[in-house]
Design an enzyme around this catalytic site. Sequence first.
Site, PDB file in Angstrom:
ATOM      1  N   LYS A  85       0.963  -1.053   0.054  1.00 48.85           N
ATOM      2  CA  LYS A  85       0.058  -0.126  -0.014  1.00 48.85           C
ATOM      3  C   LYS A  85       0.775   1.097   0.065  1.00 48.85           C
ATOM      4  O   LYS A  85       1.836   1.441   0.638  1.00 48.85           O
ATOM      5  CB  LYS A  85      -0.954   0.006   1.392  1.00 48.85           C
ATOM      6  CG  LYS A  85      -1.756   0.998   1.082  1.00 48.85           C
ATOM      7  CD  LYS A  85      -2.889   0.984   2.439  1.00 48.85           C
ATOM      8  CE  LYS A  85      -3.890   2.112   2.367  1.00 48.85           C
ATOM      9  NZ  LYS A  85      -5.164   1.834   3.298  1.00 48.85           N
ATOM     10  N   SER A 160      -9.503   2.937   1.595  1.00 52.15           N
ATOM     11  CA  SER A 160      -8.212   3.476   0.808  1.00 52.15           C
ATOM     12  C   SER A 160      -7.363   2.510   0.340  1.00 52.15           C
ATOM     13  O   SER A 160      -6.558   2.791  -0.442  1.00 52.15           O
ATOM     14  CB  SER A 160      -7.630   4.455   1.804  1.00 52.15           C
ATOM     15  OG  SER A 160      -7.082   3.823   2.833  1.00 52.15           O
ATOM     16  N   SER A 184     -11.199   1.283   5.420  1.00 48.16           N
ATOM     17  CA  SER A 184     -10.221   1.242   4.339  1.00 48.16           C
ATOM     18  C   SER A 184      -9.638  -0.148   4.008  1.00 48.16           C
ATOM     19  O   SER A 184      -9.227  -0.331   2.819  1.00 48.16           O
ATOM     20  CB  SER A 184      -9.044   2.269   4.606  1.00 48.16           C
ATOM     21  OG  SER A 184      -9.438   3.484   4.578  1.00 48.16           O
TER      22      SER A 184
END
Length: 475
Positions: A85, A160, A184
Amino acid sequence: MNSTGSDPLHYTDAVELARMLRGREVSAREVVRAHLDRIHAVDPLVNAVVTRCAERAMEEAAAADERLARGASPGPLHGLPVAVKDVHDTAGLRTTHGSPIFAEHVPGADALIVERMRAAGAIVVGKSNVPEFAAGSHTFNPVFGTTRNPYDTSRSAGGSSGGAAAALAAGLHPIADGSDMGGSLRNPASFCNVVGLRPTPGRVPAWPATLLWEPLGTPGPMGRTVADTALLLSVVAGPDPRTPTALESPGAPFAEVPETGPAGVRVALAPDFGGALPVEPEVAAVVTEAGRVMERLGAAVEEVRPDFSGAEEAFRTLRAWRFHLAFGELIDAHPGRVKEAVAANAAQGSALSGGQVGRAQVALAELYHRFRAFFDRFDVLLLPVSQLAPFDAGLEYPPEVAGVPMPDYLAWMASCYWVSATGCPAVSVPGGFTSGGLPVGVQLVGPHRGERALLGHAAAFEAATRHGRRRPPLD
């Protein structure tokens, strides 16, 4: 090449791939090359893996093969590719946070979650896309653009950890790290038909971090199956002296998902949070059907209206406070270069009084104790993950849900962030599809520190439904 004997390497379950790699049925070079080829072929459609390091990954794969040939003991993630990420630091590999301010930022050290994945044998092939500063559950930013849903590329992949979820669904890598404050890990898992676990805060420690005692955000694992997600949890969980809230329990036991069925399990069902939140009818119908599945498997299912009072104010207050601390000075130093939603949240945090922050902390304590008592009566709470199906990727956020206007980019995520405020672990599992073929996840919530049993409940539902085996139409 996997337990079903039908999937290519890029869609082989991580648990099976790890077994094959340890047994030298396939080499790390073959596995990494298969995923790099898949990224090259498919990622232009979804835009999930945004910074790549193919040459370095192949060198690391070769070194992994050589170590295994010399008789070295392989780690649990030996040879498995992963795209990290893009808010988690990667030594020597660009980490942008989706922000032009950090477009060329190259960290000197790995974040703790990356450090643990690498130590377990994972091979980093790139970075997965995020919203700017991971703010919001729709993945777009001015550095790399929008990540699109593999099941319908006109739709959002969530966020996210949207790049991570889209990459999993598209077969770009078999496991993924993420993080979750307001959904997220869970929201993109729901949108992309994969599994995302928000652990109990402290289960997966975070470093580097400045707010060491802050309870809302946590790193966590994602996978295409519950077992794959548990495998990654077993690696990234466990104490670290740099994180004072880290739980002392080691991560390794999570690799074995309990096989106990749901017979006798007490399930609380709330398809629309007892009417407390607007939920699209097709989403509520999927959650209702999930309750029927659990009932057919022997669970005792009772429809309830869980009491989340205080969650809205507590979450929004503490999130704004955190944004002010995290981004206030950056916004002042770079006026006009941070997206408006982040700047507005930071400004809200700047205006908070000590009393407001204190009341939010008290509300969190009340929520914790209320749900501690709730889980004396029930073993698992079954909810929607998201209040709607994946929306138009050209929007910043959905303007309404089930006919109810959404005032800002956070409101449609309440089905996740209310759960965050309780401190309970929660997992998004593929639950079904809309009539238009869009994925819908179901959210299973368990008692504080109850990840092991929660994963067992999720695995039983997964085995009974197999919704996660439906691949996106990319080939």
